[in-house]
Design a protein around this motif. Structure first.
Motif, PDB file in Angstrom:
ATOM      1  N   LYS A 140     -33.685 -22.701  -1.005  1.00 35.72           N
ATOM      2  CA  LYS A 140     -34.079 -22.440   0.394  1.00 35.72           C
ATOM      3  C   LYS A 140     -33.212 -21.872   1.301  1.00 35.72           C
ATOM      4  O   LYS A 140     -33.238 -20.886   2.378  1.00 35.72           O
ATOM      5  CB  LYS A 140     -35.273 -23.452   0.935  1.00 35.72           C
ATOM      6  CG  LYS A 140     -35.607 -23.254   2.301  1.00 35.72           C
ATOM      7  CD  LYS A 140     -36.425 -24.393   2.745  1.00 35.72           C
ATOM      8  CE  LYS A 140     -37.251 -24.159   3.969  1.00 35.72           C
ATOM      9  NZ  LYS A 140     -38.008 -25.208   4.492  1.00 35.72           N
ATOM     10  N   GLN A 145     -41.643 -18.040  -3.111  1.00 34.30           N
ATOM     11  CA  GLN A 145     -42.347 -18.962  -2.242  1.00 34.30           C
ATOM     12  C   GLN A 145     -42.143 -20.324  -2.967  1.00 34.30           C
ATOM     13  O   GLN A 145     -42.039 -21.114  -2.200  1.00 34.30           O
ATOM     14  CB  GLN A 145     -43.697 -18.661  -1.954  1.00 34.30           C
ATOM     15  CG  GLN A 145     -44.590 -19.413  -0.879  1.00 34.30           C
ATOM     16  CD  GLN A 145     -45.841 -19.092  -0.935  1.00 34.30           C
ATOM     17  OE1 GLN A 145     -46.661 -18.759  -1.674  1.00 34.30           O
ATOM     18  NE2 GLN A 145     -46.477 -19.362   0.380  1.00 34.30           N
ATOM     19  N   TRP A 174     -43.077 -12.357  -4.950  1.00 37.28           N
ATOM     20  CA  TRP A 174     -43.025 -12.896  -3.588  1.00 37.28           C
ATOM     21  C   TRP A 174     -43.823 -14.621  -3.808  1.00 37.28           C
ATOM     22  O   TRP A 174     -43.361 -15.398  -3.197  1.00 37.28           O
ATOM     23  CB  TRP A 174     -44.179 -12.144  -2.696  1.00 37.28           C
ATOM     24  CG  TRP A 174     -44.037 -10.807  -2.561  1.00 37.28           C
ATOM     25  CD1 TRP A 174     -44.776  -9.963  -2.495  1.00 37.28           C
ATOM     26  CD2 TRP A 174     -42.719 -10.072  -2.577  1.00 37.28           C
ATOM     27  NE1 TRP A 174     -44.122  -8.508  -2.440  1.00 37.28           N
ATOM     28  CE2 TRP A 174     -43.012  -8.842  -2.326  1.00 37.28           C
ATOM     29  CE3 TRP A 174     -41.255 -10.716  -2.501  1.00 37.28           C
ATOM     30  CZ2 TRP A 174     -41.976  -7.798  -1.973  1.00 37.28           C
ATOM     31  CZ3 TRP A 174     -40.476  -9.838  -2.488  1.00 37.28           C
ATOM     32  CH2 TRP A 174     -40.692  -8.351  -2.212  1.00 37.28           C
ATOM     33  N   LYS A 185     -45.270 -11.640   4.445  1.00 40.67           N
ATOM     34  CA  LYS A 185     -45.326 -12.566   5.317  1.00 40.67           C
ATOM     35  C   LYS A 185     -46.400 -13.847   5.058  1.00 40.67           C
ATOM     36  O   LYS A 185     -46.414 -15.138   5.067  1.00 40.67           O
ATOM     37  CB  LYS A 185     -46.179 -12.017   6.700  1.00 40.67           C
ATOM     38  CG  LYS A 185     -44.856 -11.241   7.594  1.00 40.67           C
ATOM     39  CD  LYS A 185     -45.770 -10.547   8.612  1.00 40.67           C
ATOM     40  CE  LYS A 185     -44.623  -9.502   9.410  1.00 40.67           C
ATOM     41  NZ  LYS A 185     -45.164  -8.894  10.271  1.00 40.67           N
ATOM     42  N   GLU A 186     -47.337 -13.112   4.200  1.00 38.95           N
ATOM     43  CA  GLU A 186     -48.532 -14.262   3.315  1.00 38.95           C
ATOM     44  C   GLU A 186     -47.605 -15.125   2.474  1.00 38.95           C
ATOM     45  O   GLU A 186     -48.351 -16.161   2.404  1.00 38.95           O
ATOM     46  CB  GLU A 186     -49.345 -13.302   2.692  1.00 38.95           C
ATOM     47  CG  GLU A 186     -50.327 -12.391   3.557  1.00 38.95           C
ATOM     48  CD  GLU A 186     -51.313 -11.558   2.700  1.00 38.95           C
ATOM     49  OE1 GLU A 186     -51.157 -11.556   1.564  1.00 38.95           O
ATOM     50  OE2 GLU A 186     -52.040 -10.716   3.541  1.00 38.95           O
ATOM     51  N   HIS A 187     -46.573 -14.944   1.979  1.00 41.10           N
ATOM     52  CA  HIS A 187     -45.888 -15.817   1.197  1.00 41.10           C
ATOM     53  C   HIS A 187     -45.082 -16.553   1.608  1.00 41.10           C
ATOM     54  O   HIS A 187     -44.074 -17.109   1.283  1.00 41.10           O
ATOM     55  CB  HIS A 187     -45.411 -14.956  -0.049  1.00 41.10           C
ATOM     56  CG  HIS A 187     -46.574 -14.516  -0.993  1.00 41.10           C
ATOM     57  ND1 HIS A 187     -46.998 -13.261  -1.015  1.00 41.10           N
ATOM     58  CD2 HIS A 187     -47.211 -15.202  -2.353  1.00 41.10           C
ATOM     59  CE1 HIS A 187     -48.140 -13.269  -1.901  1.00 41.10           C
ATOM     60  NE2 HIS A 187     -48.149 -14.495  -2.624  1.00 41.10           N
ATOM     61  N   ASP A 188     -44.754 -16.347   3.373  1.00 36.60           N
ATOM     62  CA  ASP A 188     -43.910 -17.268   3.938  1.00 36.60           C
ATOM     63  C   ASP A 188     -42.452 -16.960   3.729  1.00 36.60           C
ATOM     64  O   ASP A 188     -41.525 -17.850   3.800  1.00 36.60           O
ATOM     65  CB  ASP A 188     -44.219 -18.732   3.855  1.00 36.60           C
ATOM     66  CG  ASP A 188     -45.567 -19.304   4.192  1.00 36.60           C
ATOM     67  OD1 ASP A 188     -46.184 -18.629   5.166  1.00 36.60           O
ATOM     68  OD2 ASP A 188     -45.980 -20.252   3.497  1.00 36.60           O
ATOM     69  N   THR A 205     -38.323 -21.734  -2.993  1.00 35.46           N
ATOM     70  CA  THR A 205     -38.138 -22.053  -1.622  1.00 35.46           C
ATOM     71  C   THR A 205     -38.781 -23.441  -1.102  1.00 35.46           C
ATOM     72  O   THR A 205     -38.374 -24.266  -0.515  1.00 35.46           O
ATOM     73  CB  THR A 205     -38.287 -21.011  -0.563  1.00 35.46           C
ATOM     74  OG1 THR A 205     -39.727 -20.589  -0.474  1.00 35.46           O
ATOM     75  CG2 THR A 205     -37.548 -19.651  -0.633  1.00 35.46           C
ATOM     76  N   SER A 206     -39.911 -23.584  -1.654  1.00 34.00           N
ATOM     77  CA  SER A 206     -40.740 -24.861  -1.212  1.00 34.00           C
ATOM     78  C   SER A 206     -40.260 -26.101  -2.285  1.00 34.00           C
ATOM     79  O   SER A 206     -40.332 -27.274  -1.774  1.00 34.00           O
ATOM     80  CB  SER A 206     -42.166 -24.620  -1.403  1.00 34.00           C
ATOM     81  OG  SER A 206     -42.582 -24.544  -2.812  1.00 34.00           O
ATOM     82  N   GLU A 233     -40.808 -14.187   5.082  1.00 35.26           N
ATOM     83  CA  GLU A 233     -40.294 -13.510   6.550  1.00 35.26           C
ATOM     84  C   GLU A 233     -38.926 -14.072   7.027  1.00 35.26           C
ATOM     85  O   GLU A 233     -38.250 -13.233   7.568  1.00 35.26           O
ATOM     86  CB  GLU A 233     -41.446 -13.439   7.695  1.00 35.26           C
ATOM     87  CG  GLU A 233     -41.080 -12.497   8.894  1.00 35.26           C
ATOM     88  CD  GLU A 233     -42.138 -12.430   9.905  1.00 35.26           C
ATOM     89  OE1 GLU A 233     -41.897 -11.611  10.625  1.00 35.26           O
ATOM     90  OE2 GLU A 233     -43.153 -13.255   9.808  1.00 35.26           O
TER      91      GLU A 233
END
Length: 426
Positions: A277, A267, A263, A297-300, A270-271, A302
């Motif tokens: 992304k 993350q 995760w 969710k914590e790793h954005d 994607t950033s 979702e």
């Protein structure tokens, strides 16, 4: 033709991985001059239903049934959701458990030994003793979990002159969730004693992994053979590949089956990478624990999720064939290094690259290397995992993300059934 009685809890219309192994063995045993007779509960409480598997039962197979008392039915009076979750094998981390979950786990672990199907043992031994004698059948197989089915085999072995093979799809006292059942010292000792009696009384032990074989060889002098799970057939992949860079996991993601390093890497990618992304899709097919979902969710991540829930086996195979990358995830613990998920072999049949994350010295690592069907990473690896995913993504962008697997024939269901037939005829 030699007859053999197979004692199993999971059978169509049950869904999930537990039913696949013996459904496929039964499908091919006749090719080796062995007639299987299947014994199952008449009124089982299956957490997952897949009626499409009914079509795979060979015609003319004798299926014996006897009613079973399922305590989960009573527990559902208090909480249907919690009961279904536990019976499916999904146990939240201790810090996430509410009072009802803790209570159900304590009762499940200490009052139902070895498991909640224990009430099927005595009536099954009585029923099958008569059937086996009347029909002159001298070979039986018990398969677990649930490991109470091995106690049916044990009871029959004590009463009759027969050959008994105990098939362990998963370990017993070393299974990943065993320590989460809040067992008392006396209950733990009871489990160990029952496991020992089964391992020393059966004529032959079958395991699905090499690590479990080594574990059992330290506990018994009886022969132990590895017969892994497998794939039914490798068909021409007619499914069109996903347009997006899809990473798909088929099956339950339990609380401990939570690769936070994956995760984190996704993350970061994607950033850092605009194209990545836009292209990423994370398909998690099956039951997802709250702990895993919270980590995602914590790793954005979702926004990249697709959660179709449980799908039929045929639908699952199509998803495997169309996905760009197939995720294989196991709990990071010493107890799980001998767990070889059945989906590994279906992933091979799908002919898509496998990305596996699991414990150190995982048996899966060796199979992936032997077959050139994927790559393994540990839970602590991040840099090399990130580089590998980025490399796969570049191949995807160039429409060159493929796999060239080798040495997979030994894992076909028919070849594996041939190995089983040898044990039955010895």
């Amino acid at each position: 033709m030699k007859k053999v009685l197979i004692i199993t809890y999971y059978w169509p219309p049950a869904g999930g991985p537990g039913v696949q192994r013996w459904l496929k063995f039964v499908k091919y045993l006749r090719d080796f001059d062995i007639e299987p007779i299947v014994y199952i509960p008449e009124n089982p409480d299956y957490p997952i239903i897949d009626k499409s598997l009914l079509e795979e039962i060979p015609k003319g197979i004798i299926i014996l049934k006897k009613r079973i008392f399922e305590p989960y039915f009573l527990a559902k009076i208090f909480s249907k959701k919690e009961t279904s979750t536990i019976s499916s094998g999904i146990i939240q981390e201790a810090k996430s458990q509410n009072f009802l979950q803790k209570l159900f786990l304590y009762i499940r672990g200490n009052f139902f030994i070895p498991d909640a199907r224990k009430f099927w043992i005595k009536p099954s031994v009585n029923f099958l003793s008569e059937y086996l004698s009347e029909n002159k059948i001298d070979t039986i197989i018990s398969t677990g979990p649930p490991h109470s089915l091995h106690l049916i085999g044990l009871g029959l072995k004590k009463k009759l002159e027969l050959k008994w093979i105990a098939d362990f799809r998963d370990p017993w006292t070393e299974i990943g969730y065993h320590k989460k059942l809040k067992l008392s010292a006396s209950t733990e000792a009871n489990h160990i004693a029952l496991e020992t009696e089964v391992l020393t009384s059966a004529d032959h032990i079958i395991t699905t992994s090499f690590a479990t074989k080594i574990e059992f060889q330290s506990k018994t002098l009886k022969p132990v053979t590895v017969i892994t799970n497998g794939y039914d057939s490798i068909e021409d992949n007619s499914s069109e590949l996903d347009q997006k860079f899809s990473l798909a996991h088929i099956g339950s993601l339990l609380s401990g089956r939570n690769p936070k390093n994956l995760w984190k890497v996704l993350q970061e990618l994607t950033s850092e990478n605009k194209d990545f992304k836009e292209d990423l899709v994370l398909k998690l097919v099956g039951t997802l624990s709250n702990d895993v979902l919270d980590s995602i969710k914590e790793h954005d991540l979702e926004a990249y999720l697709e959660l179709p829930g449980y799908v039929s086996h045929n639908k699952a195979k199509k998803i495997q064939q169309s996905s760009q990358v197939l995720l294989l995830v196991e709990i990071d613990s010493i107890e799980t290094k001998g767990i070889i998920p059945g989906k590994l072999f279906e992933y091979m049949a799908a002919k898509r690259p496998i990305l596996a994350l699991g414990p150190k010295d995982w048996d899966v690592k060796n199979i992936l290397a032997e077959t050139n069907s994927g790559t393994y990473f540990g839970y602590q690896e991040e840099t090399s995992l990130k580089e590998h995913i980025l490399s796969m993504y570049k191949s995807y962008k160039n429409q060159q993300l493929n796999v060239s697997a080798i040495n997979t024939e030994k894992y076909s269901r028919k070849n594996l059934t041939g190995e089983l037939a040898k044990l039955l005829k010895d």
